[in-house]
Design an enzyme around this catalytic site. Structure first.
Site, PDB file in Angstrom:
ATOM      1  N   CYS A 124      41.617  30.490  44.943  1.00 12.67           N
ATOM      2  CA  CYS A 124      40.766  29.901  43.902  1.00 12.67           C
ATOM      3  C   CYS A 124      41.327  28.544  43.455  1.00 12.67           C
ATOM      4  O   CYS A 124      41.402  27.627  44.265  1.00 12.67           O
ATOM      5  CB  CYS A 124      40.597  30.883  42.748  1.00 12.67           C
ATOM      6  SG  CYS A 124      39.190  30.477  41.683  1.00 12.67           S
ATOM      7  N   HIS A 148      38.038  35.351  45.957  1.00 10.48           N
ATOM      8  CA  HIS A 148      39.200  36.153  45.580  1.00 10.48           C
ATOM      9  C   HIS A 148      39.366  37.321  46.552  1.00 10.48           C
ATOM     10  O   HIS A 148      38.717  38.344  46.382  1.00 10.48           O
ATOM     11  CB  HIS A 148      39.024  36.690  44.158  1.00 10.48           C
ATOM     12  CG  HIS A 148      39.132  35.615  43.135  1.00 10.48           C
ATOM     13  ND1 HIS A 148      40.301  35.299  42.511  1.00 10.48           N
ATOM     14  CD2 HIS A 148      38.212  34.744  42.655  1.00 10.48           C
ATOM     15  CE1 HIS A 148      40.112  34.289  41.679  1.00 10.48           C
ATOM     16  NE2 HIS A 148      38.847  33.926  41.745  1.00 10.48           N
ATOM     17  N   GLU A 153      41.645  39.349  46.655  1.00  8.67           N
ATOM     18  CA  GLU A 153      42.202  40.493  45.912  1.00  8.67           C
ATOM     19  C   GLU A 153      41.135  41.293  45.200  1.00  8.67           C
ATOM     20  O   GLU A 153      41.384  42.402  44.747  1.00  8.67           O
ATOM     21  CB  GLU A 153      43.275  39.997  44.929  1.00  8.67           C
ATOM     22  CG  GLU A 153      42.776  39.341  43.645  1.00  8.67           C
ATOM     23  CD  GLU A 153      42.400  37.864  43.777  1.00  8.67           C
ATOM     24  OE1 GLU A 153      42.287  37.370  44.920  1.00  8.67           O
ATOM     25  OE2 GLU A 153      42.205  37.207  42.745  1.00  8.67           O
TER      26      GLU A 153
END
Lengths: 250, 208
Positions: free
Chosen positions: B85, B190, B192
């Site tokens: 990001c 993202h 994650e």
């Protein structure tokens, strides 16, 4: 292309799910971590926890729940309920929440929204608006819908956008719990007026209600009961929306 | 092997830590630190980033010697570094969020606000969008084209040299969402928070 999000919401009280999923294979029907995992494995685009713990002494339970969930679910996790201060937000984010939703505190002091979006980024600040029809508009309520404020919902939505909110979670109090569909007019008015995403909430009973919610201009639809009671799985919801040409992640 | 997640007190990195630990299991040591010596000696570095471009750059600058250490790691020693990001955005020469802010200058380009076409597109760009893979990247091993990833941002990285672009996503225009330049990797989305496909990207990075 960007997909519309389906967000199951779990009500959590003292660290336990109040309205749980009626799945037979659940080891512990009251464990929010286990239920959140079922949703994320089933394709939920995001998980929402609403902490409805009444007393301050039991607040810490939500931090534990968030911490455990974030180690098992790798989709965004939004947590709301009882968020009062920058410190509360900080704690939730540190426990692994990706977004925090603010309701009463945002109404009482919009500086909380300004300060927190500057500090943590607007991407993690969701303002939850509880609105009820009044005359020819909508009035917002605080404290979980108990206290009227006299504030116009549309004006407040616009103000929150200017304060730096990243998203608005709009709940119609007239519709919430009725399973008769979202307040489409409210969702349309707010979505068309502001430039940040709107999450529609309150009133879903059927799959077509979700379709209507998306068509009203909302970027995401949040629902509790239809998932809680196992009426539909997240995957069934998505398959249906896709069959109605609504872009979803499958 | 040691993978270091740089902790520079800018935004929420718990999800990044959780996902890397999940993927690493016991095979790889995941360290979360701002300790310069640990960063220097690690095999791979992850540079997360949340909040504004300026607040992240300020965060890096607030730790004495951190930027020099990261630059040495990435540019001189050419060890793998993944920016996520705003972590990716900071690779640029300059960012225009809040005020004009100098970036790390690792990949020439700028970071500008996404054109919302007069309100036609909501900002932030939040949610699951598909990636269009335009170049083979080591972090895309076993990742299918048009996979969904989770995005949340209002600014986009526009590199000068288009050959660094590994994937784009369609929102208002073709937004750069993955870059690969030698040992430098970056994702605007993202990983994650992108479920199994996101974890696979993390796994690919760890296994480089």
């Amino acid at each position: 292309m960007l997909k519309n999000r389906i967000i199951p919401c779990l009500d959590v009280k003292n660290g336990r799910v109040v309205k749980g999923i009626n799945f037979v294979d659940l080891k512990d029907a009251g464990d929010p971590v286990e239920q959140a995992k079922i949703y994320s494995d089933g394709g939920a685009d995001e998980i929402c926890f609403l902490d409805i713990t009444a007393s301050n002494e039991n607040r810490d339970t939500i931090y534990e729940v968030v911490e455990k969930t974030s180690k098992k679910c790798f989709v965004p996790l939004t947590v709301g309920g009882g968020v009062r201060s920058i410190d509360d937000i900080n704690k939730l984010l540190n426990c692994g929440a990706d977004k925090v939703s603010i309701n009463t505190a945002a109404v009482q002091n919009s500086k909380v929204v300004e300060d927190s979006s500057r500090k943590f980024g607007s991407q993690c600040i969701v303002v939850a608006i509880d609105a009820k029809r009044k005359d020819d508009g909508w009035e917002i309520f605080t404290h979980g819908g108990r206290n009227p404020t006299g504030i116009n919902a549309l004006e407040f939505a616009s103000k929150m956008e200017n304060c730096g909110a990243g998203e608005l979670l709009v709940t119609s109090m007239d519709k919430d719990g009725t399973q008769s569909g979202y307040d489409i007019e409210l969702m349309q008015k707010i979505s068309s007026m502001i430039n940040i995403p709107v999450i529609a909430s309150g009133g879903v009973g059927t799959l077509d209600h979700l379709v209507d919610g998306i068509k009203s201009g909302a970027s995401a639809v949040l629902a509790a009961s239809i998932f809680h009671y196992g009426t539909y799985s997240v995957n069934e919801v998505k398959q249906y929306l896709a069959s109605k040409d609504i872009p979803v992640r499958i | 092997m040691d993978v270091t997640i740089v902790d520079y007190k800018s935004g929420n990195i718990s999800s990044v830590i959780n996902s890397f630990k999940e993927v690493a299991k016991d095979k790889v040591n995941i360290e979360v630190t701002s300790d310069l010596n640990k960063i220097k000696s690690s095999d791979k570095v992850v540079l997360p980033g949340q909040g504004s471009f300026k607040s992240c750059i300020d965060g890096l600058n607030s730790i004495n010697g951190l930027i020099d250490t990261l630059s040495e790691f990435a540019l001189n020693n050419k060890k793998p570094l993944l920016g996520i990001c705003v972590g990716l955005q900071m690779f640029a020469d300059v960012g225009y969020e809040e005020v004009e802010t100098k970036g790390l200058g690792w990949i020439s380009g700028k970071v500008s606000k996404i054109d919302n076409q007069n309100g036609k597109y909501k900002l932030p760009h939040i949610g699951w969008n598909q990636i269009n893979i335009v170049k083979e990247s080591k972090i895309f091993k076993d990742i299918e084209n048009n996979s969904h990833m989770y995005f949340v941002h209002s600014y986009e990285f526009i590199p000068n040299d288009k050959s660094v672009i590994a994937a784009t996503t369609d929102y208002s225009s073709n937004i750069v969402c993955t870059v690969e330049k030698e040992n430098l990797f970056g994702t605007q989305f993202h990983p994650e928070k992108s479920d199994k496909t996101g974890l696979k990207i993390i796994d690919n990075f760890i296994n480089l």
